[in-house]
Enzyme design. Structure first.
Site, mmCIF file in Angstrom:
data_model
loop_
_atom_site.group_PDB
_atom_site.id
_atom_site.type_symbol
_atom_site.label_atom_id
_atom_site.label_comp_id
_atom_site.label_asym_id
_atom_site.label_seq_id
_atom_site.Cartn_x
_atom_site.Cartn_y
_atom_site.Cartn_z
ATOM 1 N N ASP A 120 0.867 -1.182 0.000
ATOM 2 C CA ASP A 120 0.000 0.000 0.000
ATOM 3 C C ASP A 120 0.898 1.224 0.000
ATOM 4 O O ASP A 120 2.054 1.140 0.404
ATOM 5 C CB ASP A 120 -0.925 0.009 1.226
ATOM 6 C CG ASP A 120 -2.230 0.776 0.970
ATOM 7 O OD1 ASP A 120 -2.142 1.955 0.572
ATOM 8 O OD2 ASP A 120 -3.320 0.210 1.174
ATOM 9 N N ASP A 143 -10.478 0.136 -4.298
ATOM 10 C CA ASP A 143 -11.278 1.229 -4.831
ATOM 11 C C ASP A 143 -11.720 0.836 -6.246
ATOM 12 O O ASP A 143 -10.881 0.518 -7.091
ATOM 13 C CB ASP A 143 -10.421 2.497 -4.885
ATOM 14 C CG ASP A 143 -11.195 3.732 -5.295
ATOM 15 O OD1 ASP A 143 -12.190 3.608 -6.025
ATOM 16 O OD2 ASP A 143 -10.776 4.838 -4.903
ATOM 17 N N ASP A 180 -17.123 -5.285 -2.027
ATOM 18 C CA ASP A 180 -18.511 -4.925 -1.759
ATOM 19 C C ASP A 180 -19.138 -4.293 -2.989
ATOM 20 O O ASP A 180 -20.359 -4.205 -3.108
ATOM 21 C CB ASP A 180 -18.571 -3.913 -0.615
ATOM 22 C CG ASP A 180 -17.813 -2.643 -0.990
ATOM 23 O OD1 ASP A 180 -18.454 -1.639 -1.365
ATOM 24 O OD2 ASP A 180 -16.569 -2.661 -0.948
#
Length: 252
Positions: free
Chosen positions: A76, A125, A159
């Site tokens: 990250d 994202d 999700d």
């Protein structure tokens, strides 16, 4: 009171399992462990698994606990969030876990051909405005091919219906082998302890009543990858969805 960002960065600098190579550094300094992760850091020949966009690193730490016979690297660019998992893993003495702070756009600079066996993309994202920023786009698949083993495995948990739908179209367009797919992971017939590891963000989505989607597929080395040319309905619940606010209902 929690530690501030500067203190967290100072702490991580002392961690032997944290490597910081943001774009500005990686551009000028060769990464000495490329092709040598097994030899220099892990000191074994166990498979290497990446989690790209790891956030707090909960998934990597959880996998490291469950599979001592595999090596895990969380990646990250946001070091302050990564500090949590780095601290937890070192306090538990997990020698099969490492953290790499860098831009995923240059991920191929850190691993040699065939050095990585699997990739996890957990709640990435969805990047609904620009396909080349999506971690399941062919733009990134071509980068993953540079260091994944032949038919290396990619796991996607999300999700986002947009991310799930886009990834499915990308897979279908390129005829990639699907090993498992479900639109509702926790009501599927898949029994797998790995999938029971829940990140902070995942639990938030579950608490809001959203279903978790999962795809597991292989990425062959041969063939030219093509982007799917489809319109996909945007996720309406994401607050950063500027395209939605501007009136757009779908995107490619």
């Amino acid at each position: 009171m929690g530690k501030n960002k500067l203190q967290k960065f100072a702490d991580m600098a002392a961690y032997p399992h944290v490597f910081e190579y943001p774009y500005s550094v990686a551009e000028n300094v060769p990464f000495e462990m490329k092709g040598k992760w097994h030899e220099i850091f892990f000191k074994n020949n166990n498979p290497i698994v990446l989690e790209l966009g790891c956030g707090r690193g909960e998934y990597t730490v959880g996998l490291g606990r469950m599979f001592p016979d595999k090596n895990f690297i969380a990646v990250d660019i946001k070091g302050a969030r990564m500090w949590s998992g780095a601290t937890e893993s070192i306090s538990e003495g997990l020698t099969n876990v490492a953290f790499l702070r860098t831009n995923i756009e240059i991920i191929e600079r850190f691993f040699a051909e065939g050095e990585v066996s699997e990739i996890w993309l957990t709640f990435s994202d969805p990047q609904m405005k620009k396909a080349t920023k999506r971690l399941t786009s062919t733009y990134f698949m071509n980068r993953y091919r540079q260091f994944l083993k032949p038919d290396g495995i990619i796991h996607v948990k999300t999700d986002s219906n947009f991310m799930f739908t886009y990834t499915r179209y990308m897979i279908e367009e390129n005829k990639l082998p699907v090993l498992f797919i479900t639109e509702d992971l926790y009501h599927s017939n898949l029994v797998d302890d790995i999938l029971g590891i829940k990140t902070y963000y995942e639990q938030q989505w579950l608490d809001r009543g959203l279903s978790i989607k999962y795809i597991k597929f292989a990425l062959p080395q041969d063939g030219v990858l093509k982007e799917p040319d489809v319109e996909i309905e945007l996720d309406s619940y994401r607050s950063y969805n500027r395209s939605k606010r501007s009136g757009l209902q779908s995107s490619k």
